[in-house]
Each structure stands twice: as structure tokens, then as C-alpha cells.
Design an enzyme around this catalytic site. Structure first.
Site, PDB file in Angstrom:
ATOM      1  N   LYS A 159       0.945  -1.266  -0.042  1.00 15.20           N
ATOM      2  CA  LYS A 159      -0.081  -0.046   0.109  1.00 15.20           C
ATOM      3  C   LYS A 159       0.934   1.281  -0.039  1.00 15.20           C
ATOM      4  O   LYS A 159       0.534   2.125  -0.407  1.00 15.20           O
ATOM      5  CB  LYS A 159      -0.841   0.062   1.324  1.00 15.20           C
ATOM      6  CG  LYS A 159      -2.201  -1.015   0.912  1.00 15.20           C
ATOM      7  CD  LYS A 159      -3.245  -0.789   2.040  1.00 15.20           C
ATOM      8  CE  LYS A 159      -4.455  -1.756   1.737  1.00 15.20           C
ATOM      9  NZ  LYS A 159      -5.363  -1.946   2.536  1.00 15.20           N
TER      10      LYS A 159
ATOM     11  N   LYS B 146      -4.992 -11.489  -8.468  1.00 14.25           N
ATOM     12  CA  LYS B 146      -6.242 -11.891  -7.932  1.00 14.25           C
ATOM     13  C   LYS B 146      -7.431 -10.999  -8.322  1.00 14.25           C
ATOM     14  O   LYS B 146      -7.240  -9.690  -8.415  1.00 14.25           O
ATOM     15  CB  LYS B 146      -5.924 -11.828  -6.328  1.00 14.25           C
ATOM     16  CG  LYS B 146      -7.308 -12.439  -5.374  1.00 14.25           C
ATOM     17  CD  LYS B 146      -6.841 -12.372  -4.014  1.00 14.25           C
ATOM     18  CE  LYS B 146      -8.008 -11.943  -3.134  1.00 14.25           C
ATOM     19  NZ  LYS B 146      -7.655 -12.034  -1.643  1.00 14.25           N
TER      20      LYS B 146
ATOM     21  N   LYS C 130     -12.041  -5.649  -6.513  1.00 13.99           N
ATOM     22  CA  LYS C 130     -12.761  -4.826  -6.980  1.00 13.99           C
ATOM     23  C   LYS C 130     -12.024  -3.481  -7.077  1.00 13.99           C
ATOM     24  O   LYS C 130     -12.765  -2.447  -7.829  1.00 13.99           O
ATOM     25  CB  LYS C 130     -13.908  -4.585  -5.820  1.00 13.99           C
ATOM     26  CG  LYS C 130     -13.227  -4.305  -4.522  1.00 13.99           C
ATOM     27  CD  LYS C 130     -14.041  -4.727  -3.372  1.00 13.99           C
ATOM     28  CE  LYS C 130     -13.225  -4.644  -1.954  1.00 13.99           C
ATOM     29  NZ  LYS C 130     -13.786  -5.196  -0.944  1.00 13.99           N
TER      30      LYS C 130
END
Ligand code: TRP
Length: 331
Positions: A114, A196, A199
Site C-alpha cells: 500500500k 487476484k 474490486k
């Protein structure tokens, strides 16, 4: 007390749920409901580590709840609740953060990822996120947490913190175990089968949302990336087809080798259009129920209020013990 072992898990209301969330997680949660005392949380506190539009966050919180129920999580069996409704999560998080070493948080691969992606918003919450997650888990005397690969390291921290607190004071927390599902599946992006399904992917053709309508699903499956080998075969050399076969098999319960056999002499086009129907048939009832729940805000409110009440009872008891052992004055 039911005497059953406790399960805790949660999903962030930071985006729409995908077929990947369903096959990889939520569907398996449904099967755990009879055997365990389950807490299924909508972890809204976690989601603000990335800026959220307030009204979207509120809507998505209800969407996640509705999808839980549409997928078969039954509020009569399981405790469905919203994280921010139970302030003990934050309170325990503070105490545990004073027992967490910076080095432990620095090592978290999700934080490192992140950090790379989120350069403009490197807030402290992103860093301490795993401590809040540990608090979620430890408040409920959780025995097992159904987790995917990406959350194993966070669960490991929860275990270490439980041990650390128990050793420093006295036995307080249950040390949670990971529950690795035998039937869970890792569903990949339809446009980039090395990643993977998520969304947050840039290309919306990469994921199927649980709330996608039938034509959207058909279009996304048709456009999914395959290869030029043109053989329906489960092979690492054909990651796109491999992923589609996994989805087919997980939704129908049919063995992969039987599906391969049926499509030996058939092309990708036919396989894809059959798969699209399999997905549509499976998701349609979920989508319908989801829409029904979303249209019944009074019922949703009833569910989350009741969930909050049940969760609060347990959380309060745990926090009271923690505060007492820590040396805070009783009121
Ligand atoms: N961090 C998890 C995720 O991003 C969500 C989460 C928060 C969670 N608290 C949890 C999962 C406790 C399991 C248990 O997917």
C-alpha cells in the site's frame, strides 16, 4: 453461551463485492454457521484508511450487509454487525498498539504494497491497521478466522499480541487459529489472470460483481483473456482458461477433469457462453435477494442493531477485563 467455538471475519465496505469474494470467502462462511458461533462484521473503520466518500461509505456498508444475507448468512444464526457501532474495537486497539513493535508493522507486506501504491496518503491508520484487525478478532474470544493468503500475516500478529498480553498480565485472550478452507478458491482477474480478482482493479472487465446484471456478466465472461492454444484444459500454461475452469467447477460442484472432457472438441466460445450461464444462474437469486434487502432499510437496521447488541455484550466484557488488568481505574 452456546459452547460452540467462535469464528470472526469481516469485509471492508470500500468497494463492491466480487465473485472472487464470494467463492473465496463468503460462501464458505455460510457453511460455518451451524457448527460455530459466527461474527461477521462490516469493517467500516478499516475502510477509511483510504479516503471514502461519506455517502458512498454508508451505502456500501448496507450493501455488504445485504450481500452477506443474500449469500446465505442468516442473522438468526450469526451475528452480523457494523464495526464502528462497537467502540470497544477502537479502545482495545489503543491498548494493543502500545504492545506492538514498529518493526512488526513495518514488516507487513500489505502495508509495504500500500505504501508503494498510495504515496500521497501514507496515513498512520494504514500502518496500524493490523492492530485494529487484531482487536476485532481478540474481542470475541475467537477460535478461528477464515482468512485468505493475503491476511495470514495479520492474523499472525493477532496471535502474537494475544500471547504477549496473556504473558504480561494473565490469561485473557483466546489465541486464534487460521481456518484455511478446503473448498475456498483463489479467483483471478478475468483480464489479467496472474492477479487476484479484485474490486479495485483498473479494468472493470477483470471482475464480476455479485450485483452485476446478466448481460454484464455475459459480456465480461466473453471478453475474458484466454490464449491461442484453444484447448479447454486446466494448465499453468493457460492461466485464463484455468481460472475459468476453477469458477465453473466451484459453482457447479463438478470435477475439473469432467468439465475438460466435455469440452475436448469444443472451442473457447462455447465454453465461455456456457460458463456465463452457470454464473448468471448462480448469481441471479443472490442479486434478487440483495436488491430486496437494499430496499428494506428498516429490516437492515433491525439486523445491525441486534447484531450490535449481541457483539457489544461480548466486547464489553473482554474490554473490561483488559482495562482492569492494564491498571485503569474502574468506574
Ligand atoms: N483486513 C481484512 C481484509 O482487508 C478485513 C478484516 C478486518 C478482517 N478485520 C478482520 C478479516 C478480522 C478477518 C478478521 O480483507
Amino acid at each position: 453461551m452456546s459452547g460452540k467455538e467462535v469464528i470472526f471475519s469481516g469485509v471492508q465496505p470500500s468497494g463492491d463485492l466480487t465473485l472472487g469474494n464470494y467463492l473465496g470467502a463468503i460462501r464458505n462462511w455460510v457453511d460455518l454457521q451451524d457448527e460455530y458461533d459466527c461474527y461477521y462484521c462490516v469493517v467500516d473503520l478499516h475502510s477509511i484508511t483510504v479516503p471514502q466518500e461519506p455517502k458512498d461509505l454508508r451505502r456500501r456498508t448496507l450493501e455488504v450487509m445485504s450481500l452477506y444475507m443474500a449469500c446465505g448468512i442468516d442473522p438468526k444464526k450469526s451475528t452480523i454487525f457494523i464495526q464502528s457501532h462497537v467502540p470497544e474495537h477502537v479502545e482495545l486497539s489503543w491498548v494493543l498498539s502500545t504492545m506492538t513493535y514498529l518493526g512488526e508493522l513495518n514488516r507487513m507486506t500489505q502495508f509495504k504494497d500500500k505504501t508503494k501504491k498510495n504515496e500521497k496518503n501514507l496515513n498512520a491508520g494504514l500502518f496500524t491497521y493490523p492492530v485494529l484487525m487484531a482487536s476485532d478478532i481478540l474481542l470475541y474470544n475467537t477460535n478461528a478466522v477464515p482468512v485468505g493468503d493475503d491476511q495470514k500475516q495479520h492474523l499472525e500478529l493477532a496471535r502474537d499480541l494475544a500471547d504477549r498480553f496473556n504473558n504480561r498480565y494473565s490469561n485473557t485472550f483466546q489465541v486464534p487459529e487460521p481456518l484455511i478452507s478446503k473448498v475456498g478458491a483463489r479467483i483471478m482477474d478475468l483480464q489479467d489472470p496472474e492477479k487476484k480478482m479484485s474490486k479495485s482493479a483498473e479494468n472493470e472487465n477483470g471482475y464480476i460483481l455479485l450485483k452485476d446484471d446478466p448481460d454484464t456478466i455475459r459480456r465480461k465472461v466473453k471478453r475474458s483473456i484466454t490464449d491461442s492454444i484453444n484447448k479447454v484444459k486446466y494448465s499453468d500454461d493457460q492461466p485464463g482458461i484455468k481460472n475459468l475452469l476453477t469458477i465453473y467447477s466451484k459453482l457447479t460442484g463438478e470435477e475439473i477433469k469432467d468439465i475438460e472432457k466435455r469440452y475436448t472438441d469444443k472451442g473457447y466460445g462455447e465454453f465461455k457462453s456456457d460458463l456465463a450461464e452457470v454464473i448468471v444462474n448462480h448469481l441471479s437469486p443472490i442479486r434478487e435477494k440483495y436488491l430486496e434487502y437494499m430496499n428494506d432499510k428498516d429490516y437492515l437496521k433491525e439486523v445491525y442493531n441486534e447484531g450490535c447488541e449481541k457483539a457489544s455484550k461480548v466486547a464489553r466484557k473482554t474490554l473490561r477485563k483488559v482495562y482492569k488488568k492494564t491498571g485503569f481505574m474502574a468506574r
